[in-house]
Each structure stands twice: as C-alpha cells, then as structure tokens.
Scaffold this active site. Structure first.
Site, PDB file in Angstrom:
ATOM      1  N   GLU A   1     -27.273  27.728  18.787  1.00 25.67           N
ATOM      2  CA  GLU A   1     -26.793  27.173  17.521  1.00 25.67           C
ATOM      3  C   GLU A   1     -27.411  27.970  16.361  1.00 25.67           C
ATOM      4  O   GLU A   1     -28.629  28.043  16.237  1.00 25.67           O
ATOM      5  CB  GLU A   1     -27.210  25.700  17.430  1.00 25.67           C
ATOM      6  CG  GLU A   1     -26.682  25.014  16.194  1.00 25.67           C
ATOM      7  CD  GLU A   1     -27.072  23.536  16.144  1.00 25.67           C
ATOM      8  OE1 GLU A   1     -28.263  23.236  16.333  1.00 25.67           O
ATOM      9  OE2 GLU A   1     -26.177  22.704  15.905  1.00 25.67           O
TER      10      GLU A   1
ATOM     11  N   LYS B   1     -36.546   7.357   8.222  1.00 28.42           N
ATOM     12  CA  LYS B   1     -37.393   8.503   7.916  1.00 28.42           C
ATOM     13  C   LYS B   1     -36.500   9.719   7.693  1.00 28.42           C
ATOM     14  O   LYS B   1     -36.032  10.350   8.634  1.00 28.42           O
ATOM     15  CB  LYS B   1     -38.364   8.802   9.064  1.00 28.42           C
ATOM     16  CG  LYS B   1     -39.390   9.856   8.647  1.00 28.42           C
ATOM     17  CD  LYS B   1     -39.879  10.727   9.763  1.00 28.42           C
ATOM     18  CE  LYS B   1     -39.003  11.874  10.103  1.00 28.42           C
ATOM     19  NZ  LYS B   1     -38.779  12.892   9.060  1.00 28.42           N
TER      20      LYS B   1
ATOM     21  N   ALA C   1     -36.016  18.670  19.268  1.00 25.43           N
ATOM     22  CA  ALA C   1     -36.702  17.430  18.880  1.00 25.43           C
ATOM     23  C   ALA C   1     -36.154  16.247  19.678  1.00 25.43           C
ATOM     24  O   ALA C   1     -36.911  15.349  20.074  1.00 25.43           O
ATOM     25  CB  ALA C   1     -36.548  17.185  17.378  1.00 25.43           C
ATOM     26  N   GLY C   2     -34.843  16.252  19.929  1.00 24.35           N
ATOM     27  CA  GLY C   2     -34.226  15.162  20.684  1.00 24.35           C
ATOM     28  C   GLY C   2     -34.809  15.033  22.086  1.00 24.35           C
ATOM     29  O   GLY C   2     -34.976  13.917  22.600  1.00 24.35           O
TER      30      GLY C   2
ATOM     31  N   CYS D   1     -23.242  20.205  12.558  1.00 23.26           N
ATOM     32  CA  CYS D   1     -23.472  20.222  14.011  1.00 23.26           C
ATOM     33  C   CYS D   1     -22.205  20.496  14.796  1.00 23.26           C
ATOM     34  O   CYS D   1     -22.257  21.013  15.895  1.00 23.26           O
ATOM     35  CB  CYS D   1     -24.063  18.877  14.422  1.00 23.26           C
ATOM     36  SG  CYS D   1     -23.101  17.485  13.800  1.00 23.26           S
TER      37      CYS D   1
ATOM     38  N   GLY E   1     -30.645  15.149  14.937  1.00 19.92           N
ATOM     39  CA  GLY E   1     -31.399  16.366  14.640  1.00 19.92           C
ATOM     40  C   GLY E   1     -31.216  17.375  15.748  1.00 19.92           C
ATOM     41  O   GLY E   1     -30.214  17.345  16.477  1.00 19.92           O
ATOM     42  N   SER E   2     -32.188  18.250  15.891  1.00 24.01           N
ATOM     43  CA  SER E   2     -32.055  19.350  16.847  1.00 24.01           C
ATOM     44  C   SER E   2     -32.216  18.859  18.285  1.00 24.01           C
ATOM     45  O   SER E   2     -32.857  17.834  18.544  1.00 24.01           O
ATOM     46  CB  SER E   2     -33.120  20.399  16.546  1.00 24.01           C
ATOM     47  OG  SER E   2     -34.404  19.828  16.695  1.00 24.01           O
ATOM     48  N   THR E   3     -31.659  19.622  19.192  1.00 26.24           N
ATOM     49  CA  THR E   3     -31.809  19.282  20.613  1.00 26.24           C
ATOM     50  C   THR E   3     -33.274  19.366  21.024  1.00 26.24           C
ATOM     51  O   THR E   3     -33.754  18.539  21.824  1.00 26.24           O
ATOM     52  CB  THR E   3     -30.914  20.217  21.454  1.00 26.24           C
ATOM     53  OG1 THR E   3     -29.545  19.893  21.129  1.00 26.24           O
ATOM     54  CG2 THR E   3     -31.125  20.026  22.947  1.00 26.24           C
TER      55      THR E   3
HETATM   56  P1  NAD Z   1     -34.899  18.656  13.305  1.00 22.95           P
HETATM   57  O1  NAD Z   1     -34.765  18.201  14.721  1.00 22.95           O
HETATM   58  O2  NAD Z   1     -35.876  19.731  13.005  1.00 22.95           O
HETATM   59  O3  NAD Z   1     -35.298  17.414  12.374  1.00 22.95           O
HETATM   60  C1  NAD Z   1     -34.484  16.257  12.285  1.00 22.95           C
HETATM   61  C2  NAD Z   1     -35.347  15.093  11.858  1.00 22.95           C
HETATM   62  O4  NAD Z   1     -36.241  14.769  12.915  1.00 22.95           O
HETATM   63  C3  NAD Z   1     -36.226  15.359  10.641  1.00 22.95           C
HETATM   64  O5  NAD Z   1     -36.335  14.166   9.901  1.00 22.95           O
HETATM   65  C4  NAD Z   1     -37.570  15.725  11.271  1.00 22.95           C
HETATM   66  O6  NAD Z   1     -38.653  15.484  10.403  1.00 22.95           O
HETATM   67  C5  NAD Z   1     -37.590  14.796  12.467  1.00 22.95           C
HETATM   68  N1  NAD Z   1     -38.360  15.236  13.625  1.00 22.95           N
HETATM   69  C6  NAD Z   1     -38.465  16.480  14.144  1.00 22.95           C
HETATM   70  N2  NAD Z   1     -39.212  16.457  15.249  1.00 22.95           N
HETATM   71  C7  NAD Z   1     -39.575  15.174  15.467  1.00 22.95           C
HETATM   72  C8  NAD Z   1     -40.343  14.519  16.467  1.00 22.95           C
HETATM   73  N3  NAD Z   1     -40.896  15.174  17.479  1.00 22.95           N
HETATM   74  N4  NAD Z   1     -40.509  13.182  16.362  1.00 22.95           N
HETATM   75  C9  NAD Z   1     -39.945  12.484  15.356  1.00 22.95           C
HETATM   76  N5  NAD Z   1     -39.225  13.056  14.368  1.00 22.95           N
HETATM   77  C10 NAD Z   1     -39.036  14.395  14.428  1.00 22.95           C
HETATM   78  O7  NAD Z   1     -33.424  19.041  12.844  1.00 22.95           O
HETATM   79  P2  NAD Z   1     -32.942  19.613  11.419  1.00 22.95           P
HETATM   80  O8  NAD Z   1     -33.260  21.064  11.346  1.00 22.95           O
HETATM   81  O9  NAD Z   1     -33.400  18.718  10.332  1.00 22.95           O
HETATM   82  O10 NAD Z   1     -31.360  19.404  11.521  1.00 22.95           O
HETATM   83  C11 NAD Z   1     -30.508  20.312  12.099  1.00 22.95           C
HETATM   84  C12 NAD Z   1     -30.147  19.909  13.517  1.00 22.95           C
HETATM   85  O11 NAD Z   1     -29.550  18.614  13.517  1.00 22.95           O
HETATM   86  C13 NAD Z   1     -29.131  20.832  14.143  1.00 22.95           C
HETATM   87  O12 NAD Z   1     -29.507  21.107  15.474  1.00 22.95           O
HETATM   88  C14 NAD Z   1     -27.852  20.011  14.106  1.00 22.95           C
HETATM   89  O13 NAD Z   1     -26.897  20.383  15.071  1.00 22.95           O
HETATM   90  C15 NAD Z   1     -28.370  18.644  14.322  1.00 22.95           C
HETATM   91  N6  NAD Z   1     -27.402  17.653  13.841  1.00 22.95           N
HETATM   92  C16 NAD Z   1     -26.716  16.904  14.771  1.00 22.95           C
HETATM   93  C17 NAD Z   1     -25.757  16.001  14.351  1.00 22.95           C
HETATM   94  C18 NAD Z   1     -24.999  15.157  15.338  1.00 22.95           C
HETATM   95  O14 NAD Z   1     -24.413  14.171  14.919  1.00 22.95           O
HETATM   96  N7  NAD Z   1     -24.988  15.487  16.625  1.00 22.95           N
HETATM   97  C19 NAD Z   1     -25.494  15.855  12.988  1.00 22.95           C
HETATM   98  C20 NAD Z   1     -26.195  16.631  12.079  1.00 22.95           C
HETATM   99  C21 NAD Z   1     -27.161  17.523  12.522  1.00 22.95           C
END
Ligand code: NAD
Length: 490
Positions: A390, A183, A239-240, A291, A235-237
C-alpha cells in the site's frame, strides 16, 4: 477560536472527558502543520495513559448510569440534536480537515462535513425501528431474546478521513446504547474538538462520548484498558495485527478496518470515456490517501496502449495544489513522513522494470507543502513492491493481462481485499467478474462508498464490517432469558 480566511492558528490543548473540556494530565504537545504549506496550523495536547484512564472511567460511569437506561427513542432524539449541531459546523469541519491532511475541499465537504451528521440520523432512524427484544416459543415455555449494548467502546481512527471514520463507530455505538472513548490520530490533531463542541451543544449526557488525542502508546492503553468492552479500529494492517492480537488475548470484541491494494479491472469491452470519468474516485480519491483506492489497474493486452495512454493523460491533467481551491483535484500528502513514504515507493518503481509514463517527482511549481505529482507506472509485474504494498499516495500501476480469468487471478493476487472495480460496457459480465473478486466492496463502472451498505475488508484488510444496518451488530450483544409461556402473550 474558529478557522477564518486569515488562517488563524488553533489552540486545542484540552480533552473532552465527562462532558467537559479538561486539562491534560501530562505535558506533551503537538504542533499541527498545514499540509499545503508546512506551516503551523495549531497546537494540541497529546494524551497519556492517565488521560485515557480518566476517559474510560467517564464512559463506564455513563454506561452504568442514565445512558445505560435510556430507550432507543431517547437516544435517537439526542443523536438527531448531535447531527444538527454537527451540520451547523460542517463548513468549519471540512475546511479544517482539508488544511490538516490535504483532502480536496469538495471531498471533505462530503465526508467530513455532511456524512457524520447523515450517519447519526441514519442510525437514529434504524434503532428506533429495530426490535431489541423478542419472545419466542421454547421447549420449556418462552425465551426472551434481547439485544443489549456491548458496553464501553474504544474507537481508534487514522488521519485520512478523520470525521467520517470516527462517526462510523460513534453513531452505531450510541444508537446501541454504548458509550465511547475516541482516540484520533495526531496527524489530524485539531478537528476532533468540533465533535466535542457539538456534543455539548446537543446535550449529550456526560461521559457518553469522550475524546483524547494521543499517539500509539496511549492508544495501546485504550486497547488493553480493563473497562473497555470493544475496540473499533481503523488504520494500518501493521497496527491492526497488534491490536487484534491484544484483543484476542483479552477476549475483547474488535473490528479492524485496515489497509488495501485494490484492483481496477478494465475489461476488453470497456468504454474508455466512462472509465476515465470514474478514475478520479476509483484510483486517486483524496490524493490516493484512501484505503480503497484502486491503485493497481489491470488492462487487457488487446487494448493495453489505449488504457495506458488514457490513465497517463488523466494523471497529467490533474490539478495539483491548495486543497481549499475547488478546482484542485490533487492536494498534498498529509505529512512530511507520508510524502517521504510515497517518494520512496516512486523511487522503488523507477528502479524496477516498470515504465514511468506520468509524474514521478514533486511538482516543480510548488515550493512548499507536501505535494507529489500524480504518478503512473506501466508494464508493472504484479509481484513488484509497487503493485503489492500500500503506497497511500497518487501513484498507480498498470499491468497487462490476457482473458478475464487472468484478470481475476491478478486482482486476487494480493494480501489485501478491501475495494475494487470492474469496467465494461456489459454490466452482467462486470457483475460476474465482481462476484469472483475476494474483496469487501467493488464497483461496476464506478467506485463510490455507499454509507448505507456494509463496508470492510477480506484477508489482511480487516475483520468485521462497518456501515449499513449491519454495523449495529458490532455494538449489540445477544442475551437469552428463559421464561414462561406467559411472555408470548404480552
Ligand atoms: P496507523 O495504523 O499508523 O494509525 C491509525 C491509528 O491507530 C492512529 O490513531 C494511531 O495513533 C493508532 N495506533 C497505531 N498503532 C497503535 C497501537 N499499537 N495501538 C493502539 N493504537 C495505535 O494508520 P494511519 O497511517 O493513521 O492511517 C493509514 C492507514 O489506515 C492505511 O493503511 C489505510 O489503508 C488505513 N485505513 C483503512 C480504512 C478502512 O476502512 N479499511 C480506512 C481508512 C484508512
């Protein structure tokens, strides 16, 4: 339709499910805008829970079917064909991603064009040589220790490095014998189709890889789908945390690659020319939308003015503009929302006690697109928002310190632990400092990701590791079969 110099708009309204491009179950669409101009780049459909459900069922059927019975050598052969098909599309891929998210084209060529095929080849080689079954003597005879695929993998990716981050999950998963539902993020809505087209050309069996573009609600449906065995999330902390909590509730395996706020520690014996030569990769990579960027620069008080001057000059000298122009070193932010987020942090910096020494605004010469001037704040207290949160843009802070111990303390004074760097003319001294930083990756006198080594975060930057041979562990489960001693002699 392919991307051409005339900048044709793309229509990608189908999902890749069960080896075919299928119509969406819902009717939501998303107009993707070009980061450098803000004008339409293409249209994509957004998936619903029903699309996710169809994709997961396809992945589950493939796992139960022929893919689940392939040998490692058979999987490696398909993966190499997949790599060839992606290599043939590398220019198309890297150009499209740069237009979507503003990534400078040379970086996109490396991470969206070349790296995904490289990862497929790397994991194909690894799985062919890795023993997946071993018989050991046991008190009752012998135990066969097997490594089996985890099962159906839900892969959720962000927009900043869409192709390589997807392949960091897909390649080890396929090598291990898993099947995948990917996704991608709506902010990079279009480039995912290239993976589907390449998978068809490579003859990837139906259902082994499925791709559904969707927002976070349908993403949540993927996380909690009963037929999913493992979630691989980047993704973001914020959402993580939600995804990790749901996986905890379900006792579902997950890896979380999350945010960062990394430090570059300039030691007092640093050769400034070396530091400046590495600053682009370390602190401004992908317009700061990386990131691991070391957006906190820690400078020794004895050489503070010199470091501030060097960083400010570097930022002012960056060439801001169209990411497809190879001379450009800082492209636009990926979206209007991202631009507003970064400008909000710049305002917060201006309101703090910090001193603005470069940038601080949108570039006057660029009237459209989501551009921000590379921005440097000096005299930043490490507890300030701009040093703790961040920003994800071309904004760095500089904080003075006295002595290596204080540098280490400040570098570790963060909820995150993802990247980092140490700059010194004495590599042993740099390594000693690097060993004291609580972070998943750190460079001495440069920072460039090594795709052959484990990558991930400590603290709120994540759980688990991707990349390197170690990433195969995410997609394999151990099983012990108690048998007779006869098994030792087979
Ligand atoms: P985001 O968390 O908003 O979204 C990331 C993905 O998760 C998207 O596909 C989004 O649709 C999905 N998503 C969001 N909330 C969700 C949920 N509750 N359940 C399931 N899916 C969900 O992040 P973003 O703005 O797209 O990306 C930027 C972030 O990603 C930054 O915080 C960056 O540091 C991080 N990032 C981390 C790494 C790493 O390897 N540690 C690499 C690249 C980016």
């Amino acid at each position: 339709m392919t991307v051409t110099a005339a900048r044709t708009e793309l229509e990608r309204t189908r999902f890749f499910i069960d080896g075919e491009w299928v119509m969406p179950r819902g009717s939501d669409t998303h107009v993707a805008l070009e980061a450098a101009t803000g004008t339409p780049l293409g249209t994509a459909s957004l998936g619903t829970d029903a699309d996710i459900d169809a994709a997961v069922h396809a992945a589950h059927r493939a796992l139960e079917g022929p893919w689940g019975h392939t040998t490692a050598a058979e999987r490696a052969t398909v993966m190499r064909r997949f790599a060839d098909a992606l290599s043939a599309r590398a220019d198309e891929t890297s150009t499209l991603v740069s237009r979507e998210n503003g990534m400078p084209i040379a970086l996109s060529n490396a991470f969206n064009g070349a790296a995904p095929a490289g990862l497929l080849r790397m994991y194909a080689d690894l799985i062919e040589t890795m023993p997946l079954e071993e018989a050991r003597p046991s008190p009752s005879g012998a135990t066969i220790v097997r490594r089996e695929p985890v099962g159906v993998v839900g892969a959720i990716t962000p927009w900043n490095y869409p192709q390589v981050l997807a392949m960091m999950k897909i390649a080890p998963a396929l090598a291990a014998g898993c099947t995948v539902v990917l996704k991608p993020s709506p902010e990079t809505a279009l480039d995912g189709y290239i993976l589907g087209d390449a998978a068809i050309e490579a003859g990837l069996p139906p259902g082994v890889l499925n791709i559904v573009l969707a927002g976070r609600e349908a993403g949540a449906a993927l996380v909690s789908h009963p037929l999913v065995d493992k979630i691989a999330f980047t993704g973001s902390t914020a959402a993580g945390r939600l995804i990790g909590a749901e996986c905890g509730r379900l006792i579902r395996r997950c890896t979380l690659e999350l945010g960062g706020k990394s430090a570059a520690i300039v030691l007092d014996d640093t050769d400034i020319a070396t530091f400046v030569a590495g600053l682009g990769d370390a602190s401004f990579q992908n317009n700061g939308q990386t990131c691991t960027v070391q957006s906190r620069i820690l400078a020794p008080r004895s050489r503070y003015a010199e470091v501030v001057d060097a960083v400010a000059h570097f930022a002012r000298d960056m060439i801001v503009g169209d990411p497809l122009d190879p001379a450009v070193t800082c492209g636009p932010m990926a979206s209007q929302a991202q631009l507003e987020r970064v400008l909000g942090y710049i305002d917060a910096g201006k309101r703090s006690s910090a001193r603005l020494v470069a940038g601080g605004a949108r570039p006057a010469a660029l009237s459209r697109g989501w551009f921000v001037e590379p921005t440097v704040f000096a005299d930043v207290d490490n507890s300030e928002r701009i040093a703790q949160e961040e920003i994800f843009g071309p904004v760095v802070t500089i904080t003075p310190y006295d002595g290596d111990d204080e540098a280490v303390r400040l570098a570790n004074d963060s909820e995150y632990g993802l990247g980092g760097s140490v700059w010194t003319s004495d590599e042993e001294r740099g390594l000693a400092v690097a060993r004291r930083i609580r972070t998943g990756t750190i460079g001495v006198n440069y920072y460039l990701q090594d795709l052959g080594a484990p990558f991930g975060g400590m603290k709120s930057s994540g759980l688990g590791r991707e990349l390197g041979p170690e990433a195969l562990d995410n997609y394999l489960e151990y099983k012990s079969i108690y048998a007779s001693a006869d098994q030792l002699h087979r």
